[in-house]
Scaffold this active site. Structure first.
Site, PDB file in Angstrom:
ATOM      1  N   SER A 189     -63.655 -23.301  51.508  1.00  0.00           N
ATOM      2  CA  SER A 189     -63.683 -23.799  52.406  1.00  0.00           C
ATOM      3  C   SER A 189     -63.230 -25.462  52.411  1.00  0.00           C
ATOM      4  CB  SER A 189     -65.267 -24.380  52.086  1.00  0.00           C
ATOM      5  OG  SER A 189     -65.728 -25.368  51.160  1.00  0.00           O
ATOM      6  N   ASP A 209     -62.329 -20.409  55.406  1.00  0.00           N
ATOM      7  CA  ASP A 209     -63.332 -20.476  55.500  1.00  0.00           C
ATOM      8  C   ASP A 209     -64.222 -22.326  56.737  1.00  0.00           C
ATOM      9  OD1 ASP A 209     -65.787 -20.274  56.277  1.00  0.00           O
ATOM     10  OD2 ASP A 209     -66.836 -20.638  54.068  1.00  0.00           O
ATOM     11  N   GLY A 260     -73.013 -17.687  56.977  1.00  0.00           N
ATOM     12  CA  GLY A 260     -74.929 -18.018  56.907  1.00  0.00           C
ATOM     13  C   GLY A 260     -75.737 -17.120  56.300  1.00  0.00           C
TER      14      GLY A 260
END
Ligand SMILES: [Zn+2]
Length: 332
Positions: free
Chosen positions: A56, A93, A235
């Site tokens: 990320s 990400d 998620g």
């Protein structure tokens, strides 16, 4: 300029084709440090699962992109040393700009996500298309994940107060115009460890929050619109209650934690969903074990004796996910 093939990595193209046909999903586990990388590789080698190592923007800031890239190279060698070469993808990400995606492609990432879901539809199309053109024109084809619809919740630098479900009617147009290789959609999953507000949930006899079910009707409609196209769920942690309890037993406080039940993810993995992102569950597993050790062994001050058991627990968790939730075990 490094090509991912020099690092021993693969893109997602063939992995997703096989996963859609085979009715399973490839795990996408986030990593920021050596212990997480080791657990992921140990679990995936042991269960013979392909894997997507996810970075990320928070991970880039925390660990440095070049270090992460070299850890991915190390991961390839580590798997080999453990006795089984599994396909490993290094994936960005939630890339939020063309420049960031370009930077990662040039660093040696084999796959990037461009998340234009916060933009207008036309702006999302334009940005995603631009990234795809660059990624696909590389000597070694880099795969691109786009996003349509907005997930609620908080994850590193990504946050949204409300979710907007994906409109199935937009999917064909978006994929056709952008040439994106896979698409993250919003069907009720959510970032973070408190995925829903208590008022969105019901409670069981023990007072445990039961989340609203995923919108499988939207997923089915998307599949009807674009059969066999690789779909991604973000998620998708399940927020195991035993970790929440362990964290709270040893002094933590995680009010109203709730995730996506594993049975629902298993069901999704059997469809065109071929990549499932799991981050929060790994955070919970590590934190639970770290808290336990610090409380039970107050004289311990060797980080290896604190992080080692957390690493073992993380490996156990990811083996379980590959075998019982994603169905990716035995597919490498
Ligand atoms: Zn996400």
């Amino acid at each position: 300029m490094t090509s991912y093939k020099e690092l021993g990595l693969v893109n997602t193209k063939e992995l997703f084709e096989k996963a859609v046909k085979g009715g399973y999903a490839i795990p996408a586990y986030n990593f920021n440090n050596m212990e997480q990388m080791q657990s992921i590789i140990q679990a995936c080698v042991e269960t013979k699962s392909p894997v997507i190592l996810q970075v990320s923007s928070g991970a880039r800031k925390y660990a440095n992109q070049n270090i992460l890239k070299n850890m991915a190279r190390g991961a390839v060698e580590y798997a080999h040393e453990l006795g089984y070469d599994i396909p490993i993808v290094l994936h960005l990400d939630h890339g939020d700009s063309f420049e960031l995606c370009k930077d990662c492609i040039e660093t040696g990432f084999s796959s990037v996500m461009i998340d234009g879901s916060h933009l207008s539809y036309d702006e999302n199309v334009a940005l995603t298309k631009k990234v795809c053109e660059l990624a696909h024109s590389q000597k070694d084809y880099v795969t691109v994940e786009g996003e349509l619809g907005v997930l609620a919740g908080v994850e590193d630098d990504v946050s949204s107060e409300h979710s907007h479900y994906t409109q199935p009617s937009e999917v064909v147009d978006f994929v056709g115009k952008t040439k994106v290789d896979s698409l993250a959609i919003s069907i009720g999953t959510s970032h973070g460890r408190a995925k829903f507000k208590p008022e969105q949930c019901t409670r069981d006899a023990n007072g445990i929050l039961i989340p609203p079910p995923l919108r499988f009707d939207i997923l089915e409609e998307v599949e009807k619109q674009i059969p066999g196209f690789p779909i991604v769920l973000h998620g998708s942690s399940s927020v195991p209650i035993e970790y929440v309890h362990m964290i709270e037993k040893y002094g933590g406080k995680l009010t109203d934690s709730v995730g996506i039940p594993e049975e629902q993810l298993r069901k999704a993995a059997k469809s065109a969903v071929c990549k499932i992102n799991i981050d929060s569950d790994g955070r919970l597993a590590m934190t639970a074990l770290i808290r336990k050790i610090l409380v039970e062994k107050p004289d311990e001050f060797d980080p290896r004796k604190i992080l080692g058991p957390a690493r073992d627990e993380l490996k156990k968790l990811y083996s379980h996910k590959n075998q019982n939730v994603l169905g990716s075990a035995g597919r490498a």
